[in-house]
Design an enzyme around this catalytic site. Structure first.
Site, PDB file in Angstrom:
ATOM      1  N   GLY A 198       0.952  -1.191   0.098  1.00  0.00           N
ATOM      2  CA  GLY A 198       0.038   0.092  -0.130  1.00  0.00           C
ATOM      3  C   GLY A 198       0.803   1.302  -0.006  1.00  0.00           C
ATOM      4  O   GLY A 198       1.919   1.048   0.472  1.00  0.00           O
ATOM      5  N   GLN A 212       2.733  10.158   1.250  1.00  0.00           N
ATOM      6  CA  GLN A 212       4.096   9.260   1.749  1.00  0.00           C
ATOM      7  C   GLN A 212       5.181   9.677   0.584  1.00  0.00           C
ATOM      8  O   GLN A 212       6.416   9.655   0.625  1.00  0.00           O
ATOM      9  CB  GLN A 212       3.763   7.698   1.431  1.00  0.00           C
ATOM     10  CG  GLN A 212       3.302   7.098   2.948  1.00  0.00           C
ATOM     11  CD  GLN A 212       3.201   5.900   2.801  1.00  0.00           C
ATOM     12  OE1 GLN A 212       2.117   5.139   1.910  1.00  0.00           O
ATOM     13  NE2 GLN A 212       4.283   5.083   3.350  1.00  0.00           N
ATOM     14  N   CYS A 223       5.582  -0.139   7.766  1.00  0.00           N
ATOM     15  CA  CYS A 223       5.338   1.019   6.804  1.00  0.00           C
ATOM     16  C   CYS A 223       6.616   1.406   6.038  1.00  0.00           C
ATOM     17  O   CYS A 223       7.659   1.560   6.679  1.00  0.00           O
ATOM     18  CB  CYS A 223       4.832   2.246   7.662  1.00  0.00           C
ATOM     19  SG  CYS A 223       4.467   3.761   6.728  1.00  0.00           S
ATOM     20  N   LEU A 224       6.330   1.727   4.798  1.00  0.00           N
ATOM     21  CA  LEU A 224       7.737   2.137   3.719  1.00  0.00           C
ATOM     22  C   LEU A 224       8.170   3.311   4.345  1.00  0.00           C
ATOM     23  O   LEU A 224       9.504   3.710   4.175  1.00  0.00           O
ATOM     24  CB  LEU A 224       7.209   2.324   2.498  1.00  0.00           C
ATOM     25  CG  LEU A 224       6.820   0.891   1.745  1.00  0.00           C
ATOM     26  CD1 LEU A 224       6.220   1.327   0.197  1.00  0.00           C
ATOM     27  CD2 LEU A 224       7.813  -0.189   1.912  1.00  0.00           C
ATOM     28  N   GLU A 262      -3.476   3.130   5.302  1.00  0.00           N
ATOM     29  CA  GLU A 262      -3.321   4.073   4.069  1.00  0.00           C
ATOM     30  C   GLU A 262      -4.208   5.255   4.320  1.00  0.00           C
ATOM     31  O   GLU A 262      -3.799   6.378   4.135  1.00  0.00           O
ATOM     32  CB  GLU A 262      -3.552   3.480   2.586  1.00  0.00           C
ATOM     33  CG  GLU A 262      -2.833   2.302   2.219  1.00  0.00           C
ATOM     34  CD  GLU A 262      -1.057   2.485   2.509  1.00  0.00           C
ATOM     35  OE1 GLU A 262      -0.803   3.654   2.422  1.00  0.00           O
ATOM     36  OE2 GLU A 262      -0.502   1.682   3.013  1.00  0.00           O
ATOM     37  N   HIS A 284      -2.708   7.698   6.696  1.00  0.00           N
ATOM     38  CA  HIS A 284      -1.422   8.402   6.132  1.00  0.00           C
ATOM     39  C   HIS A 284      -2.215   9.839   5.610  1.00  0.00           C
ATOM     40  O   HIS A 284      -1.635  10.809   5.457  1.00  0.00           O
ATOM     41  CB  HIS A 284      -0.937   7.704   4.969  1.00  0.00           C
ATOM     42  CG  HIS A 284       0.209   6.804   5.404  1.00  0.00           C
ATOM     43  ND1 HIS A 284       1.445   7.246   6.153  1.00  0.00           N
ATOM     44  CD2 HIS A 284       0.283   5.629   5.320  1.00  0.00           C
ATOM     45  CE1 HIS A 284       2.021   6.488   6.184  1.00  0.00           C
ATOM     46  NE2 HIS A 284       1.739   5.080   5.803  1.00  0.00           N
TER      47      HIS A 284
HETATM   48 ZN    ZN Z   1       2.265   3.623   5.684  1.00  0.00          ZN
END
Ligand code: ZN
Length: 178
Positions: free
Chosen positions: A53, A58, A98-99, A141, A144
């Site tokens: 996701g 981001q 999370c990236l 997501e 975010h």
């Molecule tokens: Zn994330």
């Protein structure tokens, strides 16, 4: 280049504690062809990092737009414009990462099943039910888009366990100027 139409090649995944990850971002008032370009670029970044996701926040694009890979299969990535959760059911705790918060994993309580309303990139309005991991990805997501990270939602014990790693990310961060 503008905030609405940034340089796509310069986009990259922002890392905690970049302040832009805390933006509560606005809806997309009208669809234009730039969304297809943004989708393609976000898809590329997501695939590079093997994410399931990615929210526009981001990559520093302040609009309500997310990509979700519901199965984890390569290429099975779908884009959603102005997504919202209109119904939640049940509670379930599972580990998340999370990236934007690399190297940190912790258990987070989420709704087990949700109903999502969104617009697809072709302009179609949709409403659908998802559960399990897919429901978790949508909730993660959507957080975010409101400037919230999964590390904000962990319980007190996990918070203590991850605090050292978060501090490391904070001290490594010296302001992403790009
Ligand atoms: Zn994330």
């Amino acid at each position: 280049m503008s905030e609405k139409h940034p340089d796509l090649n310069a986009l990259h995944i922002l890392r905690y504690p970049d302040p832009r990850l805390r933006d509560h971002v606005r809806g997309i008032p009208e669809l234009d062809s730039f969304l297809n370009e943004m989708e393609a670029r976000m898809r590329e970044l997501m695939e590079q990092e093997e994410g399931i996701g990615l929210a526009a926040t981001q990559v520093g694009w302040p609009f309500r737009f997310i990509l979700v890979n519901p199965t984890g299969e390569p290429g099975d990535i779908h884009a959603f414009i102005n997504p919202e959760i209109v119904k939640k059911e049940g509670k379930i705790i599972a580990e998340e990462g999370c990236l934007s918060v690399p190297g940190i994993f912790a258990k987070v309580k989420r709704a087990e099943a949700i109903t999502v309303r969104a617009t697809l990139i072709n302009g179609e309005d949709v409403e659908f039910d998802v559960e399990g991991l897919t429901a978790r990805v949508f909730q993660h997501e959507l957080d975010h888009l409101d400037g919230s990270l999964f590390v904000d939602r962990v319980g007190p014990t996990a918070k203590i366990m991850i605090s050292g790693k978060l501090k490391n990310l904070e001290s490594e961060f010296n302001g992403d100027k790009s």
